[in-house]
Design a protein around this motif. Structure first.
Motif, PDB file in Angstrom:
ATOM      1  N   ILE A  10       0.841  -1.205   0.000  1.00  0.00           N
ATOM      2  CA  ILE A  10       0.000   0.000   0.000  1.00  0.00           C
ATOM      3  C   ILE A  10       0.872   1.250   0.000  1.00  0.00           C
ATOM      4  O   ILE A  10       0.635   2.189  -0.778  1.00  0.00           O
ATOM      5  N   SER A  11       1.880   1.279   0.857  1.00  0.00           N
ATOM      6  CA  SER A  11       2.727   2.479   0.936  1.00  0.00           C
ATOM      7  C   SER A  11       3.529   2.671  -0.351  1.00  0.00           C
ATOM      8  O   SER A  11       3.701   3.804  -0.817  1.00  0.00           O
ATOM      9  N   GLN A  12       4.003   1.576  -0.947  1.00  0.00           N
ATOM     10  CA  GLN A  12       4.733   1.685  -2.207  1.00  0.00           C
ATOM     11  C   GLN A  12       3.816   2.144  -3.345  1.00  0.00           C
ATOM     12  O   GLN A  12       4.225   2.942  -4.190  1.00  0.00           O
ATOM     13  N   THR A  13       2.604   1.640  -3.360  1.00  0.00           N
ATOM     14  CA  THR A  13       1.638   2.050  -4.380  1.00  0.00           C
ATOM     15  C   THR A  13       1.320   3.531  -4.254  1.00  0.00           C
ATOM     16  O   THR A  13       1.317   4.268  -5.249  1.00  0.00           O
ATOM     17  N   TYR A  14       1.094   3.984  -3.029  1.00  0.00           N
ATOM     18  CA  TYR A  14       0.798   5.402  -2.803  1.00  0.00           C
ATOM     19  C   TYR A  14       1.976   6.276  -3.224  1.00  0.00           C
ATOM     20  O   TYR A  14       1.809   7.264  -3.938  1.00  0.00           O
ATOM     21  N   ALA A  15       3.181   5.920  -2.786  1.00  0.00           N
ATOM     22  CA  ALA A  15       4.362   6.713  -3.124  1.00  0.00           C
ATOM     23  C   ALA A  15       4.582   6.749  -4.636  1.00  0.00           C
ATOM     24  O   ALA A  15       4.917   7.803  -5.196  1.00  0.00           O
ATOM     25  N   THR A  16       4.374   5.624  -5.289  1.00  0.00           N
ATOM     26  CA  THR A  16       4.555   5.567  -6.735  1.00  0.00           C
ATOM     27  C   THR A  16       3.496   6.399  -7.446  1.00  0.00           C
ATOM     28  O   THR A  16       3.804   7.158  -8.377  1.00  0.00           O
ATOM     29  N   LEU A  17       2.249   6.288  -7.020  1.00  0.00           N
ATOM     30  CA  LEU A  17       1.173   7.081  -7.618  1.00  0.00           C
ATOM     31  C   LEU A  17       1.449   8.567  -7.450  1.00  0.00           C
ATOM     32  O   LEU A  17       1.295   9.354  -8.389  1.00  0.00           O
ATOM     33  N   PHE A  18       1.896   8.949  -6.276  1.00  0.00           N
ATOM     34  CA  PHE A  18       2.219  10.352  -5.996  1.00  0.00           C
ATOM     35  C   PHE A  18       3.328  10.854  -6.918  1.00  0.00           C
ATOM     36  O   PHE A  18       3.206  11.905  -7.551  1.00  0.00           O
ATOM     37  N   SER A  19       4.419  10.091  -7.016  1.00  0.00           N
ATOM     38  CA  SER A  19       5.544  10.540  -7.839  1.00  0.00           C
ATOM     39  C   SER A  19       5.216  10.479  -9.332  1.00  0.00           C
ATOM     40  O   SER A  19       5.645  11.339 -10.103  1.00  0.00           O
ATOM     41  N   VAL A  20       4.424   9.485  -9.750  1.00  0.00           N
ATOM     42  CA  VAL A  20       4.033   9.388 -11.161  1.00  0.00           C
ATOM     43  C   VAL A  20       3.192  10.598 -11.561  1.00  0.00           C
ATOM     44  O   VAL A  20       3.410  11.178 -12.633  1.00  0.00           O
ATOM     45  N   THR A  21       2.227  10.985 -10.726  1.00  0.00           N
ATOM     46  CA  THR A  21       1.387  12.132 -11.094  1.00  0.00           C
ATOM     47  C   THR A  21       2.224  13.410 -11.175  1.00  0.00           C
ATOM     48  O   THR A  21       2.016  14.226 -12.086  1.00  0.00           O
ATOM     49  N   ASN A  22       3.172  13.583 -10.269  1.00  0.00           N
ATOM     50  CA  ASN A  22       4.049  14.758 -10.342  1.00  0.00           C
ATOM     51  C   ASN A  22       4.913  14.732 -11.596  1.00  0.00           C
ATOM     52  O   ASN A  22       5.091  15.750 -12.265  1.00  0.00           O
ATOM     53  N   LYS A  23       5.459  13.564 -11.910  1.00  0.00           N
ATOM     54  CA  LYS A  23       6.309  13.431 -13.091  1.00  0.00           C
ATOM     55  C   LYS A  23       5.521  13.713 -14.374  1.00  0.00           C
ATOM     56  O   LYS A  23       5.994  14.424 -15.267  1.00  0.00           O
ATOM     57  N   ILE A  24       4.311  13.172 -14.454  1.00  0.00           N
ATOM     58  CA  ILE A  24       3.476  13.395 -15.639  1.00  0.00           C
ATOM     59  C   ILE A  24       3.096  14.867 -15.755  1.00  0.00           C
ATOM     60  O   ILE A  24       3.137  15.441 -16.846  1.00  0.00           O
ATOM     61  N   THR A  26       4.744  17.488 -14.628  1.00  0.00           N
ATOM     62  CA  THR A  26       5.933  18.244 -15.027  1.00  0.00           C
ATOM     63  C   THR A  26       6.250  18.031 -16.504  1.00  0.00           C
ATOM     64  O   THR A  26       6.526  18.993 -17.236  1.00  0.00           O
ATOM     65  N   ALA A  27       6.198  16.785 -16.955  1.00  0.00           N
ATOM     66  CA  ALA A  27       6.471  16.495 -18.366  1.00  0.00           C
ATOM     67  C   ALA A  27       5.410  17.131 -19.265  1.00  0.00           C
ATOM     68  O   ALA A  27       5.726  17.655 -20.335  1.00  0.00           O
ATOM     69  N   GLY A  28       4.156  17.105 -18.828  1.00  0.00           N
ATOM     70  CA  GLY A  28       3.084  17.740 -19.592  1.00  0.00           C
ATOM     71  C   GLY A  28       3.277  19.246 -19.685  1.00  0.00           C
ATOM     72  O   GLY A  28       3.068  19.847 -20.743  1.00  0.00           O
ATOM     73  N   ASP A  29       3.701  19.850 -18.576  1.00  0.00           N
ATOM     74  CA  ASP A  29       3.971  21.294 -18.587  1.00  0.00           C
ATOM     75  C   ASP A  29       5.069  21.637 -19.598  1.00  0.00           C
ATOM     76  O   ASP A  29       4.990  22.654 -20.290  1.00  0.00           O
ATOM     77  N   ASP A  30       6.077  20.778 -19.674  1.00  0.00           N
ATOM     78  CA  ASP A  30       7.173  21.005 -20.619  1.00  0.00           C
ATOM     79  C   ASP A  30       6.739  20.775 -22.068  1.00  0.00           C
ATOM     80  O   ASP A  30       7.271  21.401 -22.978  1.00  0.00           O
ATOM     81  N   ALA A  31       5.783  19.872 -22.279  1.00  0.00           N
ATOM     82  CA  ALA A  31       5.369  19.496 -23.632  1.00  0.00           C
ATOM     83  C   ALA A  31       4.352  20.449 -24.241  1.00  0.00           C
ATOM     84  O   ALA A  31       4.173  20.470 -25.456  1.00  0.00           O
ATOM     85  N   ILE A  32       3.682  21.231 -23.399  1.00  0.00           N
ATOM     86  CA  ILE A  32       2.585  22.071 -23.876  1.00  0.00           C
ATOM     87  C   ILE A  32       2.960  23.542 -23.726  1.00  0.00           C
ATOM     88  O   ILE A  32       3.303  23.999 -22.641  1.00  0.00           O
TER      89      ILE A  32
END
Length: 158
Positions: A10-24, A26-32
Motif C-alpha cells: 500500500i505504501s509503495q503504491t501510494y508513493a509511486t502514484l504520488f511521484s508518477v502524477t508529479n512526473k506526468i 511536469t512532463a506535460g507542462d514542458d510538452a505544452i
C-alpha cells in the motif's frame, strides 16, 4: 498476505502514484506551450460542464481539487485573458466562467500538443492495459465513496 506485506504494498503504491502524477504533470507542462497541465485540465473541465454551469465549485468538483487550488488556476487564466467571469442568468449570486476567443485559440494550440504528449505517454500500453488502468484509477478515486464526476461524456466544443 501478511499485514506487513500489505502495508508495504500500500505504501509503495501510494508513493509511486504520488511521484508518477508529479512526473506526468511536469512532463506535460514542458510538452505544452501556453498552458500548464492543470490549466489545460481546467479548460477540459469547463468543456464537460453544462453551458452556463462552469462555476468555480463545479470546476473544482470535476477536477477532484479544492476550491482554493482551483481558484489559483482560474485567476491565472483570467489574468491572461483566457477566461472571463459572467453572472449566471438563472442565479445572480453565481458566476460562470467562460472561455474567451483568445483562450479558445490557446486551448486549440495546446490541445494538439497535449494530444501528442498523451500519445507518447501511453504508447507502450495495449488497449486492454489502458482500460484496466482507467478502471483501477477510478477505483482508487472512489476510496471515500464519491464517484468520479469524470470526463466520459462528450464535452462541448471549445
Amino acid at each position: 498476505m501478511e499485514d506487513n506485506q500489505r502495508l508495504f504494498l500500500i505504501s509503495q503504491t501510494y508513493a509511486t502514484l504520488f511521484s508518477v502524477t508529479n512526473k506526468i504533470q511536469t512532463a506535460g507542462d514542458d510538452a505544452i506551450d501556453g498552458l500548464t497541465s492543470r490549466q489545460m485540465m481546467a479548460f477540459i473541465a469547463i468543456a464537460h460542464l453544462p453551458e452556463g454551469g462552469a462555476s468555480l465549485n463545479a470546476i473544482a468538483s470535476k477536477l477532484g481539487a479544492t476550491k482554493q487550488s482551483t481558484a489559483q488556476i482560474i485567476n491565472n487564466l483570467k489574468g491572461k485573458g483566457y477566461l472571463q467571469a459572467e453572472k449566471n442568468a438563472a442565479d445572480g449570486r453565481s458566476v460562470n466562467l467562460v472561455i474567451t476567443e483568445t483562450g479558445k485559440e490557446v486551448f486549440a494550440k495546446s490541445g494538439e500538443q497535449g494530444w501528442d504528449f498523451l500519445q507518447r505517454l501511453f504508447r507502450e500500453f495495449s488497449d486492454e492495459e489502458l482500460e484496466l488502468l482507467w478502471k483501477l484509477l477510478k477505483k482508487v478515486y472512489e476510496f471515500d465513496g464519491k464517484k468520479q464526476d469524470g470526463f466520459e461524456a462528450e464535452g462541448r466544443e471549445i
